[in-house]
Scaffold this motif. Sequence first.
Motif, PDB file in Angstrom:
ATOM      1  N   ARG A  44       0.831  -1.200   0.000  1.00 14.27           N
ATOM      2  CA  ARG A  44       0.000   0.000   0.000  1.00 14.27           C
ATOM      3  C   ARG A  44       0.872   1.260   0.000  1.00 14.27           C
ATOM      4  NH1 ARG A  44      -2.222  -1.420   5.488  1.00 14.27           N
ATOM      5  NH2 ARG A  44      -0.526  -2.916   5.322  1.00 14.27           N
ATOM      6  N   VAL A  45       0.407   2.269  -0.720  1.00 11.33           N
ATOM      7  CA  VAL A  45       1.040   3.587  -0.701  1.00 11.33           C
ATOM      8  C   VAL A  45      -0.024   4.584  -0.250  1.00 11.33           C
ATOM      9  CG1 VAL A  45       2.016   5.437  -2.108  1.00 11.33           C
ATOM     10  CG2 VAL A  45       2.748   3.070  -2.475  1.00 11.33           C
ATOM     11  N   ALA A  46       0.269   5.322   0.813  1.00 13.14           N
ATOM     12  CA  ALA A  46      -0.702   6.245   1.403  1.00 13.14           C
ATOM     13  C   ALA A  46      -0.220   7.688   1.265  1.00 13.14           C
ATOM     14  CB  ALA A  46      -0.923   5.904   2.880  1.00 13.14           C
ATOM     15  N   PRO A  47      -0.670   8.379   0.251  1.00 16.24           N
ATOM     16  CA  PRO A  47      -0.263   9.781   0.091  1.00 16.24           C
ATOM     17  C   PRO A  47      -1.038  10.699   1.027  1.00 16.24           C
ATOM     18  CG  PRO A  47      -0.948   8.770  -2.008  1.00 16.24           C
ATOM     19  CD  PRO A  47      -1.447   7.902  -0.896  1.00 16.24           C
ATOM     20  N   GLY A  48      -0.421  11.822   1.303  1.00 17.26           N
ATOM     21  CA  GLY A  48      -1.135  12.924   1.925  1.00 17.26           C
ATOM     22  C   GLY A  48      -1.648  13.828   0.827  1.00 17.26           C
ATOM     23  N   TRP A  49      -1.524  15.134   1.025  1.00 13.49           N
ATOM     24  CA  TRP A  49      -1.976  16.064  -0.016  1.00 13.49           C
ATOM     25  C   TRP A  49      -0.970  16.052  -1.160  1.00 13.49           C
ATOM     26  CZ3 TRP A  49      -1.213  21.988  -0.219  1.00 13.49           C
ATOM     27  CH2 TRP A  49      -1.877  22.492  -1.353  1.00 13.49           C
ATOM     28  N   ILE A  50      -1.480  15.846  -2.376  1.00 13.46           N
ATOM     29  CA  ILE A  50      -0.650  15.834  -3.574  1.00 13.46           C
ATOM     30  C   ILE A  50      -1.053  17.021  -4.449  1.00 13.46           C
ATOM     31  CG2 ILE A  50       0.146  14.461  -5.535  1.00 13.46           C
ATOM     32  CD1 ILE A  50      -1.118  12.029  -4.106  1.00 13.46           C
ATOM     33  N   GLU A  51      -0.084  17.716  -4.999  1.00 15.74           N
ATOM     34  CA  GLU A  51      -0.367  18.896  -5.813  1.00 15.74           C
ATOM     35  C   GLU A  51      -0.720  18.481  -7.246  1.00 15.74           C
ATOM     36  OE1 GLU A  51       1.345  23.444  -6.236  1.00 15.74           O
ATOM     37  OE2 GLU A  51       2.714  21.831  -5.712  1.00 15.74           O
ATOM     38  N   THR A  52      -1.901  17.928  -7.389  1.00 17.93           N
ATOM     39  CA  THR A  52      -2.423  17.544  -8.700  1.00 17.93           C
ATOM     40  C   THR A  52      -3.154  18.728  -9.326  1.00 17.93           C
ATOM     41  OG1 THR A  52      -4.510  16.808  -7.748  1.00 17.93           O
ATOM     42  CG2 THR A  52      -2.728  15.165  -7.915  1.00 17.93           C
ATOM     43  N   GLU A  53      -3.630  18.531 -10.551  1.00 20.39           N
ATOM     44  CA  GLU A  53      -4.399  19.586 -11.205  1.00 20.39           C
ATOM     45  C   GLU A  53      -5.632  19.952 -10.387  1.00 20.39           C
ATOM     46  OE1 GLU A  53      -3.425  16.690 -12.518  1.00 20.39           O
ATOM     47  OE2 GLU A  53      -2.954  16.848 -14.665  1.00 20.39           O
TER      48      GLU A  53
END
Length: 259
Positions: free
Chosen positions: A178-187
């Motif tokens: 599993r990979v658990a991102p936080g806030w990602i600067e996507t579009e």
Amino acid sequence: MSMNLELQGRRVLVTAGTKGVGKAVVGLFHELGAKVLTTAREQPADTLADFFVTADLMTIEGCNTVTKAVLTNFGGVDIIVHVVGGSMAPGGGFAALGEDEWQHELSLNLLPAVRLDRALLPGMLAQGAGVVIHVTSIQRELPLPESTTAYAAAKAALSTYSKSLSKEVAPKGIRVVRVAPGWIETEASAALAQRLALQAGTDYEGGKQIIMKSLGGIPIGRPSKPIEVANLIAFLASPCAATITGAEYVIDGGTIPTA
């Protein structure tokens, strides 16, 4: 990535591969020599994937369409990266979440992974090798009660399912991570920051600060970039991570305040 991850020729399925993290994952695997099939509800003007399938993964029919495309074009799969997810639930806490909202969050954030794994894992088991990566979220630990209760619950369910699956298939040569991102600067998150900035009478950086404050702060001082999440996923999918399974890797700039 400068190191050789030995991903050349690997057959890879990436869900939701036209925007944000999914697009970055598709591009990186392509750059590393893998054969990539990706899917979304709308076909993009351009993609680095070898094959693109238009499908709605919130439906059984959409998952069946993707499964058929994988088997037709690849004859099987070596790596599955479940990126598809998100939230359309309204703000307002638990009372704003009716049957439709709950079903939507589960149908988007949990069931596509369950259905595609169920369809494609038998082939991995037959070949005695494979990697499944589920993209979860730190919100399973840090939900925002005002707006993300259903999303966070669905991602928590995905994480628990992933852990159980890893214990079942690891002895048979399949790694599940599993990979658990936080806030990602996507579009999409950039657009949100711009809207918040406009409402608050500040600039884009000020809008980003509003989001970070709502999360309790990000010690590193910025959100993750899609390519940074993709780098982690590519490493975990590679033979370099051959003994890593059943684990969840947080990439959040330090947002979660405990180890």
